[in-house]
Design a protein around this motif. Sequence first.
Motif, PDB file in Angstrom:
ATOM      1  N   THR A 169       0.838  -1.205   0.000  1.00 59.07           N
ATOM      2  CA  THR A 169       0.000   0.000   0.000  1.00 59.07           C
ATOM      3  C   THR A 169       0.868   1.248   0.000  1.00 59.07           C
ATOM      4  O   THR A 169       0.596   2.203  -0.733  1.00 59.07           O
ATOM      5  CB  THR A 169      -0.948   0.001   1.215  1.00 59.07           C
ATOM      6  OG1 THR A 169      -1.801  -1.148   1.130  1.00 59.07           O
ATOM      7  CG2 THR A 169      -1.788   1.264   1.269  1.00 59.07           C
ATOM      8  N   ARG A 170       1.920   1.264   0.805  1.00 59.83           N
ATOM      9  CA  ARG A 170       2.826   2.422   0.839  1.00 59.83           C
ATOM     10  C   ARG A 170       3.522   2.609  -0.512  1.00 59.83           C
ATOM     11  O   ARG A 170       3.653   3.729  -0.999  1.00 59.83           O
ATOM     12  CB  ARG A 170       3.844   2.268   1.970  1.00 59.83           C
ATOM     13  CG  ARG A 170       3.245   2.521   3.350  1.00 59.83           C
ATOM     14  CD  ARG A 170       4.309   2.617   4.439  1.00 59.83           C
ATOM     15  NE  ARG A 170       5.097   1.403   4.577  1.00 59.83           N
ATOM     16  CZ  ARG A 170       4.766   0.354   5.322  1.00 59.83           C
ATOM     17  NH1 ARG A 170       3.640   0.359   5.991  1.00 59.83           N
ATOM     18  NH2 ARG A 170       5.552  -0.696   5.400  1.00 59.83           N
ATOM     19  N   LYS A 171       3.940   1.512  -1.144  1.00 60.74           N
ATOM     20  CA  LYS A 171       4.575   1.605  -2.465  1.00 60.74           C
ATOM     21  C   LYS A 171       3.589   2.143  -3.499  1.00 60.74           C
ATOM     22  O   LYS A 171       3.949   2.959  -4.345  1.00 60.74           O
ATOM     23  CB  LYS A 171       5.104   0.240  -2.915  1.00 60.74           C
ATOM     24  CG  LYS A 171       6.416  -0.150  -2.297  1.00 60.74           C
ATOM     25  CD  LYS A 171       6.921  -1.435  -2.930  1.00 60.74           C
ATOM     26  CE  LYS A 171       8.329  -1.732  -2.465  1.00 60.74           C
ATOM     27  NZ  LYS A 171       8.884  -2.904  -3.152  1.00 60.74           N
ATOM     28  N   LEU A 172       2.361   1.678  -3.440  1.00 65.60           N
ATOM     29  CA  LEU A 172       1.338   2.144  -4.365  1.00 65.60           C
ATOM     30  C   LEU A 172       1.068   3.635  -4.166  1.00 65.60           C
ATOM     31  O   LEU A 172       0.950   4.389  -5.140  1.00 65.60           O
ATOM     32  CB  LEU A 172       0.046   1.348  -4.186  1.00 65.60           C
ATOM     33  CG  LEU A 172      -1.117   1.723  -5.090  1.00 65.60           C
ATOM     34  CD1 LEU A 172      -0.760   1.509  -6.555  1.00 65.60           C
ATOM     35  CD2 LEU A 172      -2.351   0.907  -4.721  1.00 65.60           C
ATOM     36  N   GLU A 173       0.973   4.082  -2.921  1.00 71.65           N
ATOM     37  CA  GLU A 173       0.758   5.502  -2.635  1.00 71.65           C
ATOM     38  C   GLU A 173       1.897   6.341  -3.196  1.00 71.65           C
ATOM     39  O   GLU A 173       1.671   7.404  -3.775  1.00 71.65           O
ATOM     40  CB  GLU A 173       0.630   5.735  -1.132  1.00 71.65           C
ATOM     41  CG  GLU A 173      -0.678   5.267  -0.559  1.00 71.65           C
ATOM     42  CD  GLU A 173      -0.719   5.323   0.959  1.00 71.65           C
ATOM     43  OE1 GLU A 173       0.344   5.513   1.604  1.00 71.65           O
ATOM     44  OE2 GLU A 173      -1.820   5.155   1.507  1.00 71.65           O
ATOM     45  N   GLN A 174       3.140   5.864  -3.058  1.00 72.19           N
ATOM     46  CA  GLN A 174       4.290   6.587  -3.602  1.00 72.19           C
ATOM     47  C   GLN A 174       4.237   6.630  -5.124  1.00 72.19           C
ATOM     48  O   GLN A 174       4.498   7.659  -5.737  1.00 72.19           O
ATOM     49  CB  GLN A 174       5.599   5.941  -3.147  1.00 72.19           C
ATOM     50  CG  GLN A 174       5.897   6.125  -1.685  1.00 72.19           C
ATOM     51  CD  GLN A 174       7.101   5.306  -1.228  1.00 72.19           C
ATOM     52  OE1 GLN A 174       7.623   4.489  -1.969  1.00 72.19           O
ATOM     53  NE2 GLN A 174       7.530   5.528   0.005  1.00 72.19           N
ATOM     54  N   ALA A 175       3.879   5.515  -5.743  1.00 72.10           N
ATOM     55  CA  ALA A 175       3.819   5.447  -7.198  1.00 72.10           C
ATOM     56  C   ALA A 175       2.721   6.352  -7.754  1.00 72.10           C
ATOM     57  O   ALA A 175       2.876   6.946  -8.819  1.00 72.10           O
ATOM     58  CB  ALA A 175       3.598   4.008  -7.655  1.00 72.10           C
ATOM     59  N   MET A 176       1.622   6.467  -7.029  1.00 76.30           N
ATOM     60  CA  MET A 176       0.493   7.255  -7.518  1.00 76.30           C
ATOM     61  C   MET A 176       0.563   8.719  -7.120  1.00 76.30           C
ATOM     62  O   MET A 176      -0.250   9.527  -7.598  1.00 76.30           O
ATOM     63  CB  MET A 176      -0.811   6.633  -7.045  1.00 76.30           C
ATOM     64  CG  MET A 176      -1.021   5.249  -7.637  1.00 76.30           C
ATOM     65  SD  MET A 176      -2.662   4.603  -7.436  1.00 76.30           S
ATOM     66  CE  MET A 176      -3.608   5.720  -8.446  1.00 76.30           C
TER      67      MET A 176
END
Length: 132
Positions: free
Chosen positions: A42-49
């Motif tokens: 989830t943290r990686k996705l938030e950073q990517a988005m």
Amino acid sequence: MSHALPHHLALIHQRMPSWLQQSTLAQRSTLKSRLQLSHKATRKLEQAMASIQSVETFCRPLLHDALKSWYPGQTLPQVDQAVLSDRTPGHHRSMSWLEAALQNLKPDTPIWLYPSADGAGYEQVRQGHPQP
């Protein structure tokens, strides 16, 4: 001697779902591991988005340009403040021009564009079906 749990632990134990209370140590360990992986993803996705614009931010300049080409020479209000009125029989609704641009209106939807929703005296900008 009594071995009563402290109040906060007793409350947690009392509210713990039965499936978790009945799980084995291995199952709880697997659950913990998968929850940690989920949080990490989830943290990686938030950073990517984070660098992706919101739909409204992306669409606002596109709508502004489209309106200028559809209604040349007219002074148009801000797309967030102007009102589109959908007059489909039995389906009256009003929304901002930006909100309307994000909808999937049918090509034959009768629309009226107004500069604002203030007061009863709407000045109609245009009625019809703009063609891109």
